[in-house]
Design an enzyme around this catalytic site. Structure first.
Site, PDB file in Angstrom:
ATOM      1  N   ARG A 264      -7.802  -0.451   1.471  1.00 36.90           N
ATOM      2  CA  ARG A 264      -8.357  -1.712   0.963  1.00 36.90           C
ATOM      3  C   ARG A 264      -8.849  -1.566  -0.473  1.00 36.90           C
ATOM      4  NH1 ARG A 264     -12.603  -1.720   5.787  1.00 36.90           N
ATOM      5  NH2 ARG A 264     -10.848  -0.605   6.708  1.00 36.90           N
TER       6      ARG A 264
ATOM      7  N   ASP B  83       1.728   6.488   5.274  1.00 36.22           N
ATOM      8  CA  ASP B  83       0.749   5.538   4.745  1.00 36.22           C
ATOM      9  C   ASP B  83       1.223   4.856   3.448  1.00 36.22           C
ATOM     10  OD1 ASP B  83      -1.627   4.296   5.370  1.00 36.22           O
ATOM     11  OD2 ASP B  83      -2.896   5.753   4.338  1.00 36.22           O
TER      12      ASP B  83
ATOM     13  N   ASP C  88     -12.201   7.235   4.082  1.00 36.99           N
ATOM     14  CA  ASP C  88     -10.944   7.023   4.802  1.00 36.99           C
ATOM     15  C   ASP C  88     -10.538   5.540   4.796  1.00 36.99           C
ATOM     16  OD1 ASP C  88      -8.705   7.668   6.219  1.00 36.99           O
ATOM     17  OD2 ASP C  88      -9.735   7.983   8.135  1.00 36.99           O
TER      18      ASP C  88
ATOM     19  N   ASP D  31      -2.595  10.410   3.499  1.00 35.24           N
ATOM     20  CA  ASP D  31      -3.982  10.003   3.745  1.00 35.24           C
ATOM     21  C   ASP D  31      -4.677  11.039   4.622  1.00 35.24           C
ATOM     22  OD1 ASP D  31      -6.375   8.722   4.126  1.00 35.24           O
ATOM     23  OD2 ASP D  31      -5.569   7.101   5.382  1.00 35.24           O
TER      24      ASP D  31
ATOM     25  N   LYS E 232       0.842  -1.205   0.000  1.00 39.73           N
ATOM     26  CA  LYS E 232       0.000   0.000   0.000  1.00 39.73           C
ATOM     27  C   LYS E 232       0.875   1.252   0.000  1.00 39.73           C
ATOM     28  CE  LYS E 232      -3.189   2.674   2.951  1.00 39.73           C
ATOM     29  NZ  LYS E 232      -4.033   2.731   4.169  1.00 39.73           N
TER      30      LYS E 232
ATOM     31  N   LYS F  61      -9.924  13.111   8.306  1.00 39.85           N
ATOM     32  CA  LYS F  61      -9.357  12.782   9.609  1.00 39.85           C
ATOM     33  C   LYS F  61      -9.248  14.052  10.461  1.00 39.85           C
ATOM     34  CE  LYS F  61      -6.387   8.929   8.093  1.00 39.85           C
ATOM     35  NZ  LYS F  61      -7.011   7.889   8.936  1.00 39.85           N
TER      36      LYS F  61
ATOM     37  N   GLU G  53      -9.543   3.788   2.442  1.00 34.68           N
ATOM     38  CA  GLU G  53      -9.074   3.839   1.053  1.00 34.68           C
ATOM     39  C   GLU G  53      -8.037   2.769   0.738  1.00 34.68           C
ATOM     40  OE1 GLU G  53      -7.672   5.468   3.426  1.00 34.68           O
ATOM     41  OE2 GLU G  53      -5.549   5.147   2.991  1.00 34.68           O
TER      42      GLU G  53
HETATM   43  N1  BES Z   1      -4.039   4.678   6.906  1.00 39.62           N
HETATM   44  C1  BES Z   1      -5.154   4.482   7.752  1.00 39.62           C
HETATM   45  C2  BES Z   1      -4.851   3.503   8.884  1.00 39.62           C
HETATM   46  C3  BES Z   1      -4.266   4.126  10.116  1.00 39.62           C
HETATM   47  C4  BES Z   1      -5.063   4.852  10.987  1.00 39.62           C
HETATM   48  C5  BES Z   1      -2.941   3.930  10.441  1.00 39.62           C
HETATM   49  C6  BES Z   1      -4.515   5.374  12.136  1.00 39.62           C
HETATM   50  C7  BES Z   1      -2.409   4.458  11.592  1.00 39.62           C
HETATM   51  C8  BES Z   1      -3.196   5.175  12.449  1.00 39.62           C
HETATM   52  C9  BES Z   1      -6.311   3.903   6.954  1.00 39.62           C
HETATM   53  O1  BES Z   1      -6.406   4.333   5.638  1.00 39.62           O
HETATM   54  C10 BES Z   1      -7.561   4.356   7.636  1.00 39.62           C
HETATM   55  O2  BES Z   1      -7.803   5.519   7.685  1.00 39.62           O
HETATM   56  N2  BES Z   1      -8.323   3.402   8.173  1.00 39.62           N
HETATM   57  C11 BES Z   1      -9.514   3.710   8.887  1.00 39.62           C
HETATM   58  C12 BES Z   1     -10.579   2.708   8.482  1.00 39.62           C
HETATM   59  C13 BES Z   1     -11.946   3.047   9.012  1.00 39.62           C
HETATM   60  C14 BES Z   1     -12.477   4.279   8.316  1.00 39.62           C
HETATM   61  C15 BES Z   1     -12.853   1.875   8.777  1.00 39.62           C
HETATM   62  C16 BES Z   1      -9.219   3.625  10.374  1.00 39.62           C
HETATM   63  O3  BES Z   1      -8.525   2.694  10.788  1.00 39.62           O
HETATM   64  O4  BES Z   1      -9.642   4.499  11.102  1.00 39.62           O
HETATM   65 ZN    ZN Z   2      -4.690   4.927   4.753  1.00 42.39          ZN
HETATM   66 MN    MN Z   3      -7.487   6.150   5.510  1.00 42.86          MN
END
Ligand code: BES
Ligand code: ZN
Ligand code: MN
Length: 484
Positions: free
Chosen positions: A339, A276, A335, A258, A253, A265, A337
Site C-alpha cells: 500500500r 509479489d 510488511d 517481500d 504492485k 515473515k 509495504e
Molecule cells: N504481499 C503480502 C500479501 C500476501 C500475504 C500475499 C500472504 C499472499 C500471502 C503483503 O505485502 C503483506 O505482507 N501484507 C500483510 C499486511 C499486514 C501486515 C497488515 C499481510 O497480509 O499479512
Molecule cells: Zn507484499
Molecule cells: Mn508484505
C-alpha cells in the site's frame, strides 16, 4: 519451439492432424456417431473437460479423434471454451501429439469464443520450465489449428486478438515465475523498457534520484532496506486520435521479493513471496497487448518496483514517512509495504493526468482467507466504474467479487503521530488496506484489485500449469478496448 496457432475454415473431415478434437455436450454427446457407443458404455459423459481418444475414426482425415466434454451446452460460455482449449493442449502434449486441430462448430462461431479458444490453447501451452535444463515440454505441440467449418473470415481478427492477449499473458506469467535473484527491480525495469522499445510504447523509468526529488517518501522508505535500487516504471500508449476526457491509469504492485522487512515473515513458504510483483507483471503484459490492439483511449501503466528487505538501513516500525501526496504515514508494520508503494504510484499517476485508475496488487493475506484462490477482491470508490469492470472480468473469465468500502472502515486507520498508519487496528485487513490506498486516490474514479489469492495457482489445473496466472491482464485489456 513455441506452439504455432492457426485458424482454418475447412470442413473438419478433411483436416490432417495427429488429433482432431470435437467438443461434445452432456445432452448431445450420443448425437456424434463415433461417440454414441462410448456414451452408452459409460466411457464418456460429455461433462466439462471429460475426454476420450479414438484411433483411426472412419471418414476423417486425422489419425485420431478426441472428444472433449463441453458440459451443458447452455452453460458453455467463452470461459468454458478457454478451459476446453487449454485442457486439450495440456493433455495432448502429454500424449506426445504434434499437430492438433480443435473444431468450433457453427453454433459457437462468435468472436469471444474464437478469442477464448486460441487464448486458452496458448495459456495451456505455458510451462514454468524457463530455468529447467531438461524441458518436460520438449515434446510439446508444434501446431494448433482452430477449425471453424463454414466460418466467416472476420473471425480471423478475433483469432488474432486472442493470440495477442494470451501471448501477453504468458509474458506476464514468465515475469511472475522468475526467481527473485534474477528478477530485481532493475531487471524488471529493463524487461519493461525492452518490451516498450519493441512495441512502440512510450517508456519512462524513474530512478531513485528522481523519486527523491519528487518526494516519493512512502515508496523510498520500503526500498531503503534493500541493496537493490527501486524504480518507477512508466509505460504509455496514446492512440492517434484519443477519446477526449479519459486517460486510463493501470497501476501494478511490483515487490520483486517481500520478506516483510523488519516485521519479517516466517521462513516457511517465504519463497512464495517472489510472486509479489504479479500485479506489476499484469500491467506490463497488458501494455504489450494494448500496444498491438490499439484501443481508442490513452492508457498509461505505473509500476512501482522495489524489494522489501530487512537490511541495516531498513525502515523500522514506528518510522514516519512523507508520501508524494504530502500526507505523513506512520509505519506500524513494514510488511504492509504494498500500500505504501501504491500510494506514491497513484499520486504520481493522478499528477500525470490519469482520469481513471485501476490497480492490481498482491496486497493482503486477508483476501486469501476471504475469497481463497477463486475470486480476486474488488474495491472501488465508484459504482458505475466498478460495474463495468465486473462485466469485463466476467466476459474474460476472470472471477472477481466486490467487497464493501463503507466509511466506517476508515475509522480503523488512526495514527497517534502521523496523518495515517499503514495498518488497520483490527479485522477487515483487505478492506483497511483498500481504505488506506483510497486516501491517496481521493475523488478520482478508482478500482483496486487484490489479487493475492489469484495471481498464483498452487495446484495445476487441467488447462493451466501450476504457477503465476497472469490474472487481471485480460480484464485490463478488455476495459481499454471496450471503453465506449
Ligand atoms: N504481499 C503480502 C500479501 C500476501 C500475504 C500475499 C500472504 C499472499 C500471502 C503483503 O505485502 C503483506 O505482507 N501484507 C500483510 C499486511 C499486514 C501486515 C497488515 C499481510 O497480509 O499479512
Ligand atoms: Zn507484499
Ligand atoms: Mn508484505
Amino acid at each position: 519451439m513455441p506452439m504455432e496457432t492457426k485458424i482454418a475454415f475447412t470442413p473438419y473431415e478433411s483436416v490432417d492432424a495427429d488429433a482432431l478434437v470435437l467438443i461434445a455436450f452432456e445432452q448431445a454427446a450420443q448425437a456424434h456417431p463415433w461417440i454414441a457407443e462410448l456414451v452408452k458404455s459409460g466411457e464418456f459423459t460429455g461433462k466439462l473437460l471429460d475426454s476420450v481418444v479414438l484411433h483411426h475414426p472412419n471418414g476423417v482425415g486425422a489419425r485420431r479423434l478426441v472428444a472433449i466434454g463441453g458440459g451443458k451446452s447452455d452453460r458453455f460460455t467463452p470461459a468454458e471454451m478457454r478451459q476446453v482449449a487449454g485442457t486439450i493442449v495440456r493433455s495432448l502434449k502429454a500424449k506426445k501429439m504434434k499437430r492438433v486441430a480443435l473444431v468450433l462448430s457453427e453454433a459457437f462461431q462468435y468472436p469471444e469464443y474464437v478469442s477464448a479458444a486460441v487464448g486458452g490453447a496458448i495459456l495451456g501451452d505455458w510451462e514454468a520450465d524457463l530455468h529447467k535444463t531438461k524441458k518436460e515440454a520438449t515434446n510439446g505441440i508444434d501446431e494448433f489449428t482452430l477449425v471453424c467449418p463454414g466460418g466467416v473470415t472476420e473471425l480471423a481478427d478475433s483469432f488474432t486478438r486472442g493470440q495477442v492477449v494470451a501471448t501477453a499473458q504468458n509474458f506476464a506469467r514468465d515475469l511472475g515465475n522468475e526467481p527473485p535473484n534474477l528478477l530485481t527491480p532493475t531487471v524488471l525495469a529493463r524487461r519493461a523498457a525492452q518490451m516498450a522499445a519493441e512495441t512502440g510504447l512510450g517508456c519512462d523509468i524513474l530512478d531513485q534520484d528522481r523519486m527523491r526529488q519528487l518526494g516519493m517518501g512512502a515508496l523510498l522508505g520500503v526500498a531503503q532496506g534493500s541493496a537493490e535500487p527501486p524504480f518507477m516504471i512508466v509505460l504509455s500508449y496514446t492512440p492517434p486520435v484519443p477519446l477526449a476526457g479519459v486517460h486510463l491509469g493501470l497501476i501494478g504492485k511490483a515487490v520483486t521479493f517481500d520478506t516483510g522487512g523488519i516485521s519479517i515473515k516466517p521462513s516457511e513458504k517465504m519463497d512464495q513471496m517472489k510472486f509479489d510483483m504479479c500485479g506489476g507483471a499484469a500491467a506490463i503484459g497488458a501494455m504489450q497487448a494494448i500496444a498491438s490492439l490499439k484501443p481508442p483511449i490513452a492508457v498509461t501503466a505505473y509500476i512501482p518496483a522495489v524489494e522489501n528487505m530487512p537490511g541495516g538501513k531498513a525502515q523500522r516500525p514506528g518510522d514516519i514517512v512523507t508520501s508524494l501526496s504530502g500526507k505523513t504515514i506512520e509505519i506500524l508494520n513494514t510488511d504492509a509495504e504494498g500500500r505504501l508503494i501504491m500510494a506514491d504510484a497513484i499520486t504520481y499517476a493522478k499528477r500525470q493526468g490519469s482520469t481513471h485508475l485501476i490497480d492490481a496488487s498482491t496486497l493482503t493475506g486477508a483476501i486469501v482467507v476471504a475469497l481463497g484462490g477463486i475470486n480476486s477482491g474488488v474495491f472501488s470508490n465508484h459504482e458505475i466504474f466498478q460495474r463495468r469492470l465486473l462485466d469485463a472480468a466476467r466476459i474474460q473469465g476472470e472471477k472477481m467479487w466486490a467487497m464493501p468500502m463503507d466509511d466506517e472502515y476508515k475509522e480503523l486507520l488512526k495514527s497517534a503521530s502521523a496523518d495515517i498508519p499503514n495498518i488497520g487496528s483490527r479485522g477487515a485487513g483487505s478492506i483497511t488496506a483498500a481504505k488506506f490506498i483510497e486516501e491517496f486516490v481521493e475523488e478520482t474514479p478508482w478500482i483496486h484489485l487484490d489479487i493475492a489469492g489469484t495471481a498464483w495457482t498452487e495446484e495445476a489445473k487441467p488447462y493451466l500449469a501450476k504457477g503465476p496466472t497472469g490474472v487481471a491482464l485480460r480484464t485490463f485489456v478488455h476495459l481499454a478496448q471496450n471503453w465506449e
